[in-house]
Design an enzyme around this catalytic site. Structure first.
Site, PDB file in Angstrom:
ATOM      1  N   ARG A   1     105.832 -83.306  25.877  1.00 22.51           N
ATOM      2  CA  ARG A   1     105.074 -82.545  24.279  1.00 22.51           C
ATOM      3  C   ARG A   1     103.927 -82.899  24.944  1.00 22.51           C
ATOM      4  NH1 ARG A   1     109.545 -84.796  22.505  1.00 22.51           N
ATOM      5  NH2 ARG A   1     111.388 -83.087  21.018  1.00 22.51           N
TER       6      ARG A   1
ATOM      7  N   ASN B   1     117.638 -89.482  30.116  1.00 19.61           N
ATOM      8  CA  ASN B   1     115.894 -88.784  29.661  1.00 19.61           C
ATOM      9  C   ASN B   1     114.807 -90.599  29.388  1.00 19.61           C
ATOM     10  OD1 ASN B   1     114.151 -88.331  27.548  1.00 19.61           O
ATOM     11  ND2 ASN B   1     114.618 -86.677  27.246  1.00 19.61           N
TER      12      ASN B   1
ATOM     13  N   THR C   1     112.220 -83.787  16.811  1.00 18.20           N
ATOM     14  CA  THR C   1     112.448 -83.921  17.649  1.00 18.20           C
ATOM     15  C   THR C   1     113.418 -82.649  17.918  1.00 18.20           C
ATOM     16  OG1 THR C   1     114.572 -85.006  18.890  1.00 18.20           O
ATOM     17  CG2 THR C   1     114.830 -85.051  16.668  1.00 18.20           C
TER      18      THR C   1
ATOM     19  N   GLY D   1     118.907 -89.826  26.230  1.00 18.52           N
ATOM     20  CA  GLY D   1     118.434 -90.335  26.517  1.00 18.52           C
ATOM     21  C   GLY D   1     118.083 -91.293  25.000  1.00 18.52           C
ATOM     22  N   HIS D   2     117.952 -90.966  23.711  1.00 19.73           N
ATOM     23  CA  HIS D   2     117.672 -92.716  23.080  1.00 19.73           C
ATOM     24  C   HIS D   2     119.134 -93.088  22.977  1.00 19.73           C
ATOM     25  CE1 HIS D   2     117.119 -93.276  18.664  1.00 19.73           C
ATOM     26  NE2 HIS D   2     117.775 -93.852  18.882  1.00 19.73           N
TER      27      HIS D   2
ATOM     28  N   ARG E   1     101.253 -99.936  23.468  1.00 22.59           N
ATOM     29  CA  ARG E   1     100.563-100.605  24.139  1.00 22.59           C
ATOM     30  C   ARG E   1      99.349-100.376  25.158  1.00 22.59           C
ATOM     31  NH1 ARG E   1     101.661-103.084  20.082  1.00 22.59           N
ATOM     32  NH2 ARG E   1     102.034-104.799  19.380  1.00 22.59           N
TER      33      ARG E   1
ATOM     34  N   HIS F   1     110.404 -84.663  28.765  1.00 18.84           N
ATOM     35  CA  HIS F   1     110.368 -83.672  27.678  1.00 18.84           C
ATOM     36  C   HIS F   1     109.068 -83.864  27.289  1.00 18.84           C
ATOM     37  CE1 HIS F   1     111.653 -81.337  24.713  1.00 18.84           C
ATOM     38  NE2 HIS F   1     110.634 -80.998  24.326  1.00 18.84           N
TER      39      HIS F   1
ATOM     40  N   HIS G   1     105.245 -89.518  24.267  1.00 19.00           N
ATOM     41  CA  HIS G   1     106.303 -90.424  25.026  1.00 19.00           C
ATOM     42  C   HIS G   1     105.781 -90.082  25.798  1.00 19.00           C
ATOM     43  CE1 HIS G   1     108.557 -86.656  24.188  1.00 19.00           C
ATOM     44  NE2 HIS G   1     108.647 -87.453  22.649  1.00 19.00           N
TER      45      HIS G   1
ATOM     46  N   GLU H   1     112.817 -80.618  30.715  1.00 18.47           N
ATOM     47  CA  GLU H   1     112.519 -80.148  29.759  1.00 18.47           C
ATOM     48  C   GLU H   1     111.265 -79.770  28.678  1.00 18.47           C
ATOM     49  OE1 GLU H   1     116.652 -82.291  28.349  1.00 18.47           O
ATOM     50  OE2 GLU H   1     114.836 -82.818  27.154  1.00 18.47           O
TER      51      GLU H   1
ATOM     52  N   HIS I   1     121.892 -84.646  22.977  1.00 14.90           N
ATOM     53  CA  HIS I   1     121.812 -84.621  21.527  1.00 14.90           C
ATOM     54  C   HIS I   1     122.816 -85.598  21.035  1.00 14.90           C
ATOM     55  CE1 HIS I   1     118.027 -84.307  19.464  1.00 14.90           C
ATOM     56  NE2 HIS I   1     118.499 -84.547  18.518  1.00 14.90           N
TER      57      HIS I   1
END
EC number: 2.6.99.2
Length: 265
Positions: free
Chosen positions: A57, A19, A121, A235-236, A30, A55, A62, A86, A212
């Protein structure tokens, strides 16, 4: 196809989908276009990742709209790898599914997530029978485009049959409860819920994904305990690791974690 080659068989190898949302989040601080989200996705594929997840949103905090199309176009150079989007199908997810299909761009999986527009999240799965009636026609629309549907779900064994009945091809288990408990005394209890739910899913030929807060510390143990996980979307933690190790070394280490889960002493 032998039993152990069946995609829902407990011994089938788990795919890694990266992700790249957090890469986009850093870029958005930036106006220089760095880091490049498409390049990040490409580097992860070059390192061996089997897929890319985004994902997008509605607030584009992001992943932005253009990112979705640019990454999908890039995926045309990677046959055999998968592109997963997602999102909430009652927000903007269906638009992307329809538009990518109309443009002839790759999309292999849509993961339906019940998040609100301003949610920090994703933090819970769909509820049955409450959500069944409104999900079913949307799942049918995605299927009509030849795209797999996965439902973001809590690890509830009793809900697996309902997810299958509404038309889902897979469920993606929301794994934060396990990650939060690991490696403390509540870990085994948390993990047992995922094991039970996965067994219920596999028994009815419902595919299993997970994601997750899975990371290099807790991933192997999760996959050893939970049968039939076809894909993990990470991802994170992966992007955070890549800040220190680089994309190639990080992806290869997550693949090592997966391999270790399927290596029996």
């Amino acid at each position: 196809m032998t039993a152990d080659q069946h995609p829902n068989h407990p011994s089938a190898r788990t795919a890694l989908s990266v992700n790249v949302n957090k890469v986009a989040l850093l870029r958005n601080t930036r106006h220089l276009g760095i880091p490049d989200v498409v390049k990040a996705a490409s580097l992860c594929l070059e390192a061996g990742a089997q897929g890319i997840t985004v994902h997008p949103r509605p607030d584009e905090r992001h992943i932005r709209r253009d990112d979705v199309y640019e990454i999908s176009a890039m995926m045309k150079d990677w046959p055999g790898r998968e592109f997963n989007i997602e999102g909430n199908p009652f927000h903007n997810l269906m638009e992307f599914a329809h538009d990518l299909s109309a443009r002839g761009l790759p999309l292999h999986q849509c993961t339906f997530v019940p998040d609100s527009e301003d949610q920090f999240t994703s933090d819970h799965g769909w509820s049955f029978p409450q959500d069944a009636e409104r999900l079913k026609p949307l799942i049918e629309q995605v299927h009509a485009r030849g795209v797999r549907v996965s439902l973001f779900m809590d690890p509830d064994a009793q809900a697996m049959a309902a997810a299958k009945a509404v038309g889902a091809d897979r469920v993606e288990f929301y794994t934060e409860s396990y990650a939060r408990a690991w490696p403390g005394p509540g870990k085994n209890k948390a993990l047992s819920r995922f094991t039970e739910a996965a067994r219920a899913a596999v028994a009815i030929d419902l595919g299993v994904n997970a994601g997750h807060d899975l990371n290099r510390d807790n991933l192997t143990e999760f996959l050893r305990a939970v049968p039939g996980v076809q894909e993990v979307s990470i991802g994170h933690a992966l992007v955070a690791d890549a800040l220190e190790l680089g994309y190639e070394a990080t992806v290869k280490d997550y693949l090592r974690c997966i391999d270790e889960a399927f290596t029996r002493a």
